[in-house]
Design a protein around this motif. Structure first.
Motif, PDB file in Angstrom:
ATOM      1  N   GLY A 345       0.921  -1.076  -0.182  1.00 38.55           N
ATOM      2  CA  GLY A 345       0.017  -0.234  -0.060  1.00 38.55           C
ATOM      3  C   GLY A 345       0.846   1.321   0.050  1.00 38.55           C
ATOM      4  O   GLY A 345       1.840   1.443  -0.592  1.00 38.55           O
ATOM      5  N   GLU A 346       0.672   2.089   0.880  1.00 42.45           N
ATOM      6  CA  GLU A 346       1.508   3.455   0.923  1.00 42.45           C
ATOM      7  C   GLU A 346       2.620   3.230   2.023  1.00 42.45           C
ATOM      8  O   GLU A 346       3.397   4.057   2.054  1.00 42.45           O
ATOM      9  N   ARG A 347       2.863   2.159   2.483  1.00 46.33           N
ATOM     10  CA  ARG A 347       4.121   1.760   3.577  1.00 46.33           C
ATOM     11  C   ARG A 347       5.152   1.316   2.719  1.00 46.33           C
ATOM     12  O   ARG A 347       5.048   0.241   2.396  1.00 46.33           O
ATOM     13  N   LEU A 348       6.351   2.115   2.717  1.00 41.96           N
ATOM     14  CA  LEU A 348       7.319   1.830   2.031  1.00 41.96           C
ATOM     15  C   LEU A 348       8.133   0.711   2.935  1.00 41.96           C
ATOM     16  O   LEU A 348       8.496   0.956   3.974  1.00 41.96           O
ATOM     17  N   VAL A 349       8.405  -0.531   2.692  1.00 41.39           N
ATOM     18  CA  VAL A 349       9.342  -1.658   3.318  1.00 41.39           C
ATOM     19  C   VAL A 349      10.719  -1.461   2.985  1.00 41.39           C
ATOM     20  O   VAL A 349      11.553  -1.805   3.920  1.00 41.39           O
ATOM     21  N   PHE A 383       7.733 -13.896  -5.037  1.00 39.47           N
ATOM     22  CA  PHE A 383       6.261 -13.849  -4.742  1.00 39.47           C
ATOM     23  C   PHE A 383       5.766 -12.446  -4.936  1.00 39.47           C
ATOM     24  O   PHE A 383       4.621 -12.470  -5.165  1.00 39.47           O
ATOM     25  N   TYR A 384       6.614 -11.469  -4.954  1.00 41.66           N
ATOM     26  CA  TYR A 384       6.174 -10.031  -5.668  1.00 41.66           C
ATOM     27  C   TYR A 384       7.249  -9.646  -6.613  1.00 41.66           C
ATOM     28  O   TYR A 384       8.325 -10.165  -6.371  1.00 41.66           O
ATOM     29  N   ASP A 385       6.833  -8.860  -7.237  1.00 42.77           N
ATOM     30  CA  ASP A 385       7.894  -7.985  -8.188  1.00 42.77           C
ATOM     31  C   ASP A 385       8.073  -6.607  -7.369  1.00 42.77           C
ATOM     32  O   ASP A 385       7.331  -5.890  -6.998  1.00 42.77           O
ATOM     33  N   PRO A 386       9.366  -6.156  -7.677  1.00 38.78           N
ATOM     34  CA  PRO A 386       9.579  -4.879  -7.075  1.00 38.78           C
ATOM     35  C   PRO A 386       8.767  -3.485  -7.942  1.00 38.78           C
ATOM     36  O   PRO A 386       8.573  -3.798  -8.916  1.00 38.78           O
ATOM     37  N   GLN A 387       8.461  -2.857  -6.990  1.00 40.91           N
ATOM     38  CA  GLN A 387       7.863  -1.731  -7.500  1.00 40.91           C
ATOM     39  C   GLN A 387       8.812  -0.542  -8.416  1.00 40.91           C
ATOM     40  O   GLN A 387       8.352  -0.055  -9.111  1.00 40.91           O
ATOM     41  N   GLN A 388      10.116  -0.767  -7.854  1.00 37.73           N
ATOM     42  CA  GLN A 388      11.322  -0.080  -8.676  1.00 37.73           C
ATOM     43  C   GLN A 388      12.464  -1.055  -8.294  1.00 37.73           C
ATOM     44  O   GLN A 388      12.713  -1.695  -7.521  1.00 37.73           O
ATOM     45  N   GLY A 389      13.200  -0.785  -9.324  1.00 40.76           N
ATOM     46  CA  GLY A 389      14.491  -1.476  -9.215  1.00 40.76           C
ATOM     47  C   GLY A 389      14.340  -2.957 -10.096  1.00 40.76           C
ATOM     48  O   GLY A 389      13.450  -3.372 -10.453  1.00 40.76           O
ATOM     49  N   LYS A 390      15.570  -3.765  -9.719  1.00 45.06           N
ATOM     50  CA  LYS A 390      15.591  -4.951 -10.371  1.00 45.06           C
ATOM     51  C   LYS A 390      15.916  -6.275  -9.433  1.00 45.06           C
ATOM     52  O   LYS A 390      16.755  -5.907  -8.610  1.00 45.06           O
TER      53      LYS A 390
END
Length: 578
Positions: A345-349, A383-390
């Motif tokens: 969501g809006e919480r950057l981990v 399990f997820y794809d990054p929102q930024q980067g690789k």
């Protein structure tokens, strides 16, 4: 209508083509016996009205024989419609459930975690049950009820257009009422469906939390959400039935008023000498059969529309995009993160994280709770794809790889192990389905699973749902055996020993030592003593990499790792006292 048909069949309208055709055929054939009766009435009337000097007995026998013949054909048509309808509906539902289950497996974990498990379970079980009911009961009647009047009207127009027009005079008004109420019907249906799903979610929450409920003697206000869910479902059910029922009854009344209009028009035309009594009898006999399927279709329409919304949820779920990628993973097993950012969501981990884990090395990820360690491991496993980067595997972007082929390269051991309600043998075999009994036993021995042979049925012992009949240490060792059997080149360990007692932890350390030998290993650890021999230790804090290096180097730096090490050494001997 075609969109509704697509939804009600969970995206496979072709499966219901045969049942619909047989139902339409049966309803059409159902009109012909009454046509034979009308012909017999016409001949008898002609004889008694002196229009014919003698009764045509041979023609009467033909009419009677035609009626029997059509009844036999009707029986065959009804039988075929029945068989094809139920077979098609249940086959479509069974295949659809399997298709949804397979589709869920290919969806990003983020999508699954954003949904309540009760909602997904409701879609797979209850929504498919609704589409089954619609396909076996509502759909054939609604489609047939719409087609038969049109065909009958077209045929009766050639006999007498005036009586045909009078017969269906109320039909446009009925359709106008049904069209006008459709928006209210959809709104009430959505509210009722959501209340039903919420009720299932709250009930599931109540059952899964029974241990806490008993332990803390929860009652009264603690169950307001469950009671409110039941109450809301009751109110929405009453609103749905009570709000729509009168409209459909009025629609049926207008539609069936056509029979009264036709009777009035027929009497008027007979008195004026425009039509004959046999012709009027034909309209009465055939016309009444037209209204029966139409009335049944209108009465079924609310349930059909409600079931369409269930099918719509299934189709929407099936249309969720699966994780992309088709390439084969490379043989090189170096893993590298380049400027990776990710959040829920809006919480950057994770914030602009870069690191490298070389092939054949042990890399430990440590840091305070909430620093992003488990999220990092899930990104590596895709399990997820990054929102930024690789995230690079062997120098290639994981997003370009087939997710299933990528996972063949990795074995994971989670902190919270889930075992399926199956035998111990099969729970280990999930690591490699084609494994022999000998290979399973070797993996179990390497994972220190000696406890298996002490169980009543050994490897054939059934495990409770989630592994409820085994201890935490036993479940962890079975998960290690599963990973050993898979024999993947990359091992991901998520705090696999953090919640074990000293005896179990010692066995687990031995098992993990055998598992990671000669492989690329990424280990999340809470206890820093378990990572002192790691080739590289990466320290995370608030989603950022703050330190990297070997154990001795990080202690010399005096940073966060050194503080955590000192704190754990101080607290390791603490005991609870009175």
């Amino acid at each position: 209508m075609m969109n509704d048909l697509r939804h009600i069949t969970a995206g496979h309208p072709g499966k219901m083509l045969k049942p619909i055709l047989w139902t339409v055929f049966a309803n059409l054939v159902n009109l012909f016996p009454f046509g034979c009766v009308a012909a017999a009435v016409s001949m008898i009337y002609a004889y008694y009205s002196k229009e014919q000097p003698a009764l045509d007995v041979q023609s009467l026998w033909f009419a009677w024989g035609g009626m029997v013949l059509f009844l036999v054909v009707l029986f065959v048509g009804e039988l075929m419609a029945y068989r094809s309808t139920y077979r098609g509906a249940y086959e479509s539902s069974a295949e659809g459930r399997a298709q949804v289950a397979e589709h869920l497996r290919k969806l990003p974990l983020g999508f699954l975690l954003s949904k309540d498990s009760g909602e997904l379970g409701h879609t797979i079980m209850n929504d498919f049950a609704q589409t089954e009911n619609a396909a076996t009961h509502s759909l054939p009647q609604v489609v047939s009820g719409a087609i038969i009047p049109v065909l009958a009207f077209a045929g009766l127009l050639f006999v007498d257009w005036r009586l045909a027009a009078a017969m269906l005079a109320g039909f446009p008004v009925s359709m106008l009422i049904l069209w006008g109420v459709s928006r209210l019907e959809r709104k009430l249906g959505k509210s009722h469906s959501q209340a039903r799903i919420d009720q299932a979610n709250r009930l599931q929450e109540y059952l899964l939390g029974m241990k806490i409920i008993k332990a803390y003697n929860l009652r009264g206000k603690n169950f307001q959400r469950l009671e409110q869910a039941f109450s809301r479902y009751r109110k929405e059910s009453i609103k749905l039935e009570g709000g729509l029922g009168p409209f459909f009854l009025v629609a049926i009344a207008f539609m069936e008023a056509g029979l009264s209009l036709m009777t009035m028009a027929g009497v008027y035309l007979i008195l004026g000498g425009a039509i004959t009594v046999p012709l009027f009898a034909t309209f009465l006999l055939v016309g009444t059969r037209v209204f029966d399927p139409l009335s049944a279709a209108i009465m079924r329409l609310p349930a059909f529309k409600y079931d369409v919304m269930a099918g719509e949820r299934i189709v929407n779920l099936l249309e969720q995009p699966v994780m992309s990628g088709e390439k084969e993973p490379p043989e090189d097993h170096d893993i590298r993160l380049e400027n990776v950012s990710f959040g829920y969501g809006e919480r950057l981990v994770l914030d602009n994280v870069s690191m490298e884990m070389r092939k054949g090395t042990l890399t430990a990820i440590v840091g305070p709770s909430g620093s992003g360690k488990s999220t990092l491991l899930r990104l590596i496993a895709r399990f997820y794809d990054p929102q930024q980067g690789k995230v690079l595997f062997g120098g290639s972007d994981e997003r370009e790889m087939d997710p299933e082929k990528l996972m063949k390269k990795m074995s994971m051991v989670f902190q919270d192990v889930y075992l399926f309600q199956d035998t111990i043998r099969n729970n280990i075999r999930y690591g490699r389905e084609a494994a022999t009994q000998e290979e399973i036993e070797v993996a179990a021995k390497e994972a220190c699973c000696e406890f298996i042979m002490k169980l009543p049925l050994g490897y054939d012992t059934m495990v409770g749902e989630g592994g409820s009949t085994l201890s935490g240490g036993e479940k962890q060792r079975i998960s290690i055996a599963r990973a050993m059997l898979k024999n993947a080149p990359v091992i991901l360990l998520d705090e696999a020993t953090s919640s074990l007692d000293p005896e179990n932890e010692l066995d687990m350390q031995k098992a993990i030592g055998r598992l990671i030998k000669g492989r690329t290993v990424i280990l999340i650890a809470h206890r820093l003593k378990t990572v002192v021999k790691a080739d590289r230790i990466i320290v995370l804090d608030k989603g950022r990499v703050v330190e990297q290096g070997r154990h001795e180097e990080l202690l010399e730096n005096g940073g966060l790792y050194a503080k955590l090490w000192e704190l754990q050494n101080k607290t390791s001997g603490w005991r609870i006292t009175a």
